[in-house]
Design an enzyme around this catalytic site. Structure first.
Site: not given
Ligand code: AMP
Ligand code: ZN
Length: 135
Positions: A99, A101
């Site tokens: 993903h 950001h």
């Molecule tokens: P990262 O793996 O560090 O790049 O970040 C994962 C991102 O996913 C974080 O910013 C979380 O806040 C976000 N996140 C985790 N679970 C959910 C969810 N159910 N819906 C939306 N965002 C999510």
């Protein structure tokens, strides 16, 4: 429920607030936003990190990030944005499903992304050489 939260979101098994979808990606509101309008562009297929994702897919991600960043900026009234992809747990990646950001920004003080110490210029060429050797 599976063992990947973003696969569950892509499949609609757990809820999300989506702003965009196409055949390759969905884009949704981050549940713990760094700033208002923080979006995640999530691949429909499961790839753990950027190194696992196909180049053809990644090539489509940046133009989409540009489109969504512009919409997010306009949507929340932000004049700037960051885009980034955490890749690997040591980078801070907590969801091992690819993903990107998109983070609208109103001030450089919101998130500290600078502050590194000045490089040791006697060592920097050797670090560069170590990288070149692995290209
Ligand atoms: P990262 O793996 O560090 O790049 O970040 C994962 C991102 O996913 C974080 O910013 C979380 O806040 C976000 N996140 C985790 N679970 C959910 C969810 N159910 N819906 C939306 N965002 C999510
Ligand atoms: Zn997944």
């Amino acid at each position: 429920m599976g063992d990947c939260i973003f696969c569950d979101i892509v499949m609609g098994r757990i809820p999300s607030i989506r702003v965009y979808e196409d055949e390759n990606f969905i884009a949704l509101m981050d549940i713990n936003p760094l700033t208002p309008g923080h979006l995640l562009i999530v691949s429909r297929e499961h790839y753990a990190t950027t190194l696992d994702a196909p180049d053809e897919l990644l090539a489509k991600a940046l133009p989409l990030a540009k489109k969504l960043a512009e919409a997010a900026m306009l949507g929340v009234g932000a004049p700037a944005f960051n885009i980034f992809v955490n890749s690997g747990p040591e980078s801070g990646q907590v969801v091992p499903h690819w993903h990107l950001h998109v983070v609208p920004r109103k001030s450089p003080k919101e998130l500290p992304l600078h502050g590194g110490a000045p490089a040791d210029l006697t060592k920097l060429p050797f670090t560069a050489a170590a990288i070149r050797e692995n290209l």
